[in-house]
Design a protein around this motif. Structure first.
Motif, PDB file in Angstrom:
ATOM      1  N   GLY A  94      48.257  28.094  43.869  1.00  0.00           N
ATOM      2  CA  GLY A  94      48.025  27.077  44.883  1.00  0.00           C
ATOM      3  C   GLY A  94      49.168  26.901  45.862  1.00  0.00           C
ATOM      4  N   ARG A  95      50.179  27.769  45.826  1.00  0.00           N
ATOM      5  CA  ARG A  95      51.315  27.654  46.730  1.00  0.00           C
ATOM      6  C   ARG A  95      51.658  29.015  47.319  1.00  0.00           C
ATOM      7  N   ALA A  96      52.096  29.001  48.555  1.00  0.00           N
ATOM      8  CA  ALA A  96      52.424  30.241  49.245  1.00  0.00           C
ATOM      9  C   ALA A  96      53.821  30.708  48.855  1.00  0.00           C
ATOM     10  N   PRO A  97      53.995  31.963  48.485  1.00  0.00           N
ATOM     11  CA  PRO A  97      55.331  32.468  48.143  1.00  0.00           C
ATOM     12  C   PRO A  97      56.183  32.715  49.382  1.00  0.00           C
ATOM     13  N   GLU A  98      57.436  32.307  49.301  1.00  0.00           N
ATOM     14  CA  GLU A  98      58.429  32.589  50.334  1.00  0.00           C
ATOM     15  C   GLU A  98      59.495  33.508  49.738  1.00  0.00           C
ATOM     16  N   LEU A  99      60.029  34.390  50.562  1.00  0.00           N
ATOM     17  CA  LEU A  99      61.057  35.332  50.131  1.00  0.00           C
ATOM     18  C   LEU A  99      62.367  34.941  50.801  1.00  0.00           C
ATOM     19  N   ARG A 109      57.846  33.997  55.009  1.00  0.00           N
ATOM     20  CA  ARG A 109      56.640  33.837  54.207  1.00  0.00           C
ATOM     21  C   ARG A 109      56.119  35.219  53.803  1.00  0.00           C
ATOM     22  N   ALA A 110      55.761  35.389  52.551  1.00  0.00           N
ATOM     23  CA  ALA A 110      55.175  36.655  52.100  1.00  0.00           C
ATOM     24  C   ALA A 110      53.880  36.909  52.868  1.00  0.00           C
ATOM     25  N   GLN A 111      53.681  38.146  53.293  1.00  0.00           N
ATOM     26  CA  GLN A 111      52.483  38.510  54.040  1.00  0.00           C
ATOM     27  C   GLN A 111      51.330  38.902  53.129  1.00  0.00           C
ATOM     28  N   VAL A 112      51.653  39.414  51.953  1.00  0.00           N
ATOM     29  CA  VAL A 112      50.638  39.930  51.035  1.00  0.00           C
ATOM     30  C   VAL A 112      50.833  39.278  49.679  1.00  0.00           C
ATOM     31  N   TRP A 113      49.787  38.601  49.170  1.00  0.00           N
ATOM     32  CA  TRP A 113      49.827  38.014  47.838  1.00  0.00           C
ATOM     33  C   TRP A 113      48.422  37.623  47.408  1.00  0.00           C
ATOM     34  N   THR A 114      48.202  37.577  46.107  1.00  0.00           N
ATOM     35  CA  THR A 114      46.904  37.222  45.551  1.00  0.00           C
ATOM     36  C   THR A 114      47.115  36.298  44.360  1.00  0.00           C
ATOM     37  N   VAL A 122      52.729  39.113  43.802  1.00  0.00           N
ATOM     38  CA  VAL A 122      53.418  39.370  45.062  1.00  0.00           C
ATOM     39  C   VAL A 122      54.014  40.773  45.039  1.00  0.00           C
ATOM     40  N   PRO A 123      53.598  41.676  45.930  1.00  0.00           N
ATOM     41  CA  PRO A 123      54.266  42.984  46.028  1.00  0.00           C
ATOM     42  C   PRO A 123      55.687  42.808  46.580  1.00  0.00           C
ATOM     43  N   GLY A 149      49.515  44.149  55.798  1.00  0.00           N
ATOM     44  CA  GLY A 149      50.944  44.169  56.055  1.00  0.00           C
ATOM     45  C   GLY A 149      51.733  44.476  54.796  1.00  0.00           C
ATOM     46  N   ARG A 150      53.008  44.138  54.814  1.00  0.00           N
ATOM     47  CA  ARG A 150      53.880  44.358  53.672  1.00  0.00           C
ATOM     48  C   ARG A 150      54.924  43.249  53.638  1.00  0.00           C
ATOM     49  N   ASN A 151      55.508  43.053  52.484  1.00  0.00           N
ATOM     50  CA  ASN A 151      56.477  41.973  52.289  1.00  0.00           C
ATOM     51  C   ASN A 151      57.919  42.430  52.492  1.00  0.00           C
TER      52      ASN A 151
END
Length: 328
Positions: A94-99, A109-114, A122-123, A149-151
């Protein structure tokens, strides 16, 4: 009365009454299990009860995890000497991953995640001995369609800066004032014993001409980086008199966009190595001829030398655009 629950903690799973799984299961027919079993065994038991690991990856990454209020903070590291591309799974949803880059402070912000099975996947790509923070703080839903995209950033090579290189060594350390290298090599492989056993800092100088390549002309707004290849062990880069960065870990890459100019460019790369090579050289010299001084020298004259200096290759690169990959 019952103490109030700590707001910094929350249950991973409601376990239930006495006899609950897995402790209420029948005893195994085989040997008595270990009182402190292997982590993999514990993880398998918890996963069977619907509790996924706090972190897992399809590569040998290491991690730590802490919580600050409602923010989940993971520190992920690559302990190996090779670049690793992996998918990491975090027990957060429920939360967006940040790198967060611990070296530069950059946050993206990570571009690709599930999300799947109570985890966010997260790749990631980590260079040799690289690390980053993966932070979950903003509520968001994963994209409905897989992103293309890619992270991480990939780089397109624009050309190599080849020799000859002039190298000037710090005075009083046993090396000649300067040498010319037709190609980059470790100081430990140089025929001059003063260079082989040099410890300290030396400055590589080179003038190169920037001729716009087709890749540069197609993306004039793109930033240009200088990739030093391999360095033993750290380097400071100046271009046209401007200091553009210091690097001490892979990737040994600095942004030179603002200092780069059309035509001739004057490049200086100051490289510092470690002390063992000088101490190894001194171990084979009479006391009156030794360059360094130490209360105890653990090395012998035949101890293998450490690789040192700028090993390269030194190349100009630019970030890959959408749909591009390294090597295009």
């Amino acid at each position: 009365g019952t103490p109030a629950p700590d707001p910094e903690w929350r249950p991973a799973q409601e376990l239930g009454p006495f006899g609950m799984s897995p402790w209420g299961r029948p005893a195994p027919a085989g040997p008595t299990p270990e009182l402190y079993p292997d982590f993999a065994e514990l993880a398998a038991v918890l996963r069977a009860d619907g509790v996924p690991p706090d972190f897992e990856a399809d590569a040998p990454l290491r991690y730590t995890h802490r919580r600050a209020g409602r923010v989940e903070i993971y520190f992920v590291a690559n302990p190996g000497a090779e670049t690793v591309t992996a998918t990491a799974a975090f027990r957060v949803t429920g939360r967006a991953p940040e790198l967060w880059d611990p070296l530069t402070g950059e946050i993206r912000r990570a571009q690709v995640w599930t999300e799947h099975g109570g985890q966010t996947r997260v790749p990631l790509r980590l260079e040799a001995h690289d690390s980053l923070f993966v932070v979950f703080r903003d509520r968001a839903r994963p994209p409905r369609r897989p992103a293309t995209g890619r992270n991480w950033t990939e780089f397109i090579p624009l050309g190599e800066i080849a020799g000859p290189w002039e190298v000037r060594f710090a005075a009083g350390r046993g090396a000649p004032e300067r040498v010319t290298l037709d190609r980059l090599l470790s100081w430990s492989e140089h025929p001059d014993p003063g260079v082989r056993h040099f410890s300290g800092s030396a400055v590589y100088r080179k003038t190169f001409s920037r001729a716009a390549t087709p890749a540069e002309r197609s993306t004039p707004e793109s930033e240009i980086y200088l990739d030093l290849g391999r360095v033993e062990v750290m380097a400071r880069v100046r271009l046209n008199g401007a200091e553009v960065g210091t690097v001490w870990k892979a990737p040994f890459r600095v942004n030179i966009t603002r200092a780069l100019r059309p035509g001739d460019n004057h490049l200086e790369i100051e490289v510092a190595n470690l002390w063992p090579n000088r101490l190894i050289g001194d171990a084979g010299l009479p006391a009156g001829q030794r360059v360094a001084w130490t209360t105890w020298n653990p090395f012998a004259a035949d101890t293998p030398l450490l690789e040192s200096g700028l090993l390269g290759p030194v190349t100009l690169v630019r970030p890959a655009g959408p749909g591009e990959v390294a090597g295009d």
